[in-house]
Design a protein around this motif. Sequence first.
Motif, PDB file in Angstrom:
ATOM      1  N   GLY A   1       0.777  -1.228   0.000  1.00  0.00           N
ATOM      2  CA  GLY A   1       0.000   0.000   0.000  1.00  0.00           C
ATOM      3  C   GLY A   1       0.806   1.274   0.000  1.00  0.00           C
ATOM      4  O   GLY A   1       0.244   2.363   0.017  1.00  0.00           O
ATOM      5  N   SER A   2       2.134   1.184  -0.049  1.00  0.00           N
ATOM      6  CA  SER A   2       2.985   2.370  -0.025  1.00  0.00           C
ATOM      7  C   SER A   2       3.174   2.910  -1.442  1.00  0.00           C
ATOM      8  O   SER A   2       3.420   2.148  -2.375  1.00  0.00           O
ATOM      9  CB  SER A   2       4.349   2.035   0.569  1.00  0.00           C
ATOM     10  OG  SER A   2       5.235   3.116   0.433  1.00  0.00           O
ATOM     11  N   SER A   3       3.095   4.224  -1.574  1.00  0.00           N
ATOM     12  CA  SER A   3       3.320   4.828  -2.884  1.00  0.00           C
ATOM     13  C   SER A   3       4.805   5.123  -3.130  1.00  0.00           C
ATOM     14  O   SER A   3       5.180   5.556  -4.212  1.00  0.00           O
ATOM     15  CB  SER A   3       2.503   6.113  -3.024  1.00  0.00           C
ATOM     16  OG  SER A   3       2.856   7.016  -2.005  1.00  0.00           O
ATOM     17  N   GLN A   4       5.654   4.871  -2.137  1.00  0.00           N
ATOM     18  CA  GLN A   4       7.100   5.085  -2.286  1.00  0.00           C
ATOM     19  C   GLN A   4       7.661   4.044  -3.255  1.00  0.00           C
ATOM     20  O   GLN A   4       7.589   2.843  -3.005  1.00  0.00           O
ATOM     21  CB  GLN A   4       7.808   4.974  -0.933  1.00  0.00           C
ATOM     22  CG  GLN A   4       9.296   5.196  -1.025  1.00  0.00           C
ATOM     23  CD  GLN A   4       9.985   5.038   0.327  1.00  0.00           C
ATOM     24  OE1 GLN A   4       9.350   4.806   1.347  1.00  0.00           O
ATOM     25  NE2 GLN A   4      11.298   5.149   0.319  1.00  0.00           N
ATOM     26  N   LEU A   5       8.217   4.510  -4.374  1.00  0.00           N
ATOM     27  CA  LEU A   5       8.747   3.613  -5.393  1.00  0.00           C
ATOM     28  C   LEU A   5      10.184   3.220  -5.069  1.00  0.00           C
ATOM     29  O   LEU A   5      10.938   4.021  -4.502  1.00  0.00           O
ATOM     30  CB  LEU A   5       8.692   4.281  -6.764  1.00  0.00           C
ATOM     31  CG  LEU A   5       7.295   4.658  -7.255  1.00  0.00           C
ATOM     32  CD1 LEU A   5       7.386   5.355  -8.616  1.00  0.00           C
ATOM     33  CD2 LEU A   5       6.383   3.456  -7.336  1.00  0.00           C
ATOM     34  N   PRO A   6      10.588   2.004  -5.429  1.00  0.00           N
ATOM     35  CA  PRO A   6      11.970   1.597  -5.196  1.00  0.00           C
ATOM     36  C   PRO A   6      12.922   2.402  -6.070  1.00  0.00           C
ATOM     37  O   PRO A   6      12.580   2.803  -7.182  1.00  0.00           O
ATOM     38  CB  PRO A   6      11.987   0.118  -5.581  1.00  0.00           C
ATOM     39  CG  PRO A   6      10.795  -0.092  -6.423  1.00  0.00           C
ATOM     40  CD  PRO A   6       9.794   0.956  -6.061  1.00  0.00           C
ATOM     41  N   VAL A   7      14.122   2.618  -5.554  1.00  0.00           N
ATOM     42  CA  VAL A   7      15.118   3.418  -6.259  1.00  0.00           C
ATOM     43  C   VAL A   7      16.419   2.628  -6.308  1.00  0.00           C
ATOM     44  O   VAL A   7      16.872   2.104  -5.294  1.00  0.00           O
ATOM     45  CB  VAL A   7      15.363   4.758  -5.517  1.00  0.00           C
ATOM     46  CG1 VAL A   7      16.451   5.560  -6.194  1.00  0.00           C
ATOM     47  CG2 VAL A   7      14.074   5.556  -5.421  1.00  0.00           C
ATOM     48  N   THR A   8      17.000   2.551  -7.494  1.00  0.00           N
ATOM     49  CA  THR A   8      18.338   1.962  -7.597  1.00  0.00           C
ATOM     50  C   THR A   8      19.340   3.099  -7.480  1.00  0.00           C
ATOM     51  O   THR A   8      19.183   4.147  -8.086  1.00  0.00           O
ATOM     52  CB  THR A   8      18.546   1.237  -8.945  1.00  0.00           C
ATOM     53  OG1 THR A   8      18.249   2.125 -10.004  1.00  0.00           O
ATOM     54  CG2 THR A   8      17.661   0.019  -9.045  1.00  0.00           C
ATOM     55  N   LYS A   9      20.341   2.871  -6.661  1.00  0.00           N
ATOM     56  CA  LYS A   9      21.339   3.910  -6.396  1.00  0.00           C
ATOM     57  C   LYS A   9      22.597   3.621  -7.202  1.00  0.00           C
ATOM     58  O   LYS A   9      23.233   2.595  -7.013  1.00  0.00           O
ATOM     59  CB  LYS A   9      21.631   3.963  -4.905  1.00  0.00           C
ATOM     60  CG  LYS A   9      20.404   4.324  -4.092  1.00  0.00           C
ATOM     61  CD  LYS A   9      20.695   4.308  -2.619  1.00  0.00           C
ATOM     62  CE  LYS A   9      19.416   4.623  -1.852  1.00  0.00           C
ATOM     63  NZ  LYS A   9      19.571   4.443  -0.432  1.00  0.00           N
TER      64      LYS A   9
END
Length: 141
Positions: free
Chosen positions: A89-97
Amino acid sequence: MNYYIPPTLAGPRTTQYRMSLTVGDHSPRYVRCIVRSYLHEWGMAGLADAVELGVSELLANVVRHVPDRRCTFLLLRQTAGVRVEVADGSSQLPVTKADLSLDAEGGRGLVILAAVVHGWGVESRAAGGGKTVWFECERER
């Protein structure tokens, strides 16, 4: 909560396994056992290491980044291999660093995932918010 149906009881015609859960620190270990069992039953045991690594990464991200730790896990048998989806339910998208220092304690999981699977991505869910993170592993031909 969905209950585990062992593949031997579900039969080889079963094309998917789905469960909703609140992820704890030990959940990835149990889900990996379920995944390995299904892959063996489906004749795809050779994919187990890569799929288990991917499952661990996606569930660890739920633990770290989703406040209520709730998600839905899907293992889907496909003609060429398997697809795994983890929806939350989180709108935080995964990020590749891309610019990690050598002593960084995190941030490498999605880079490692990309190296061992045939494709991965994220889809925002319009209805109710949240997202689905997925990856696919294909059998050797």
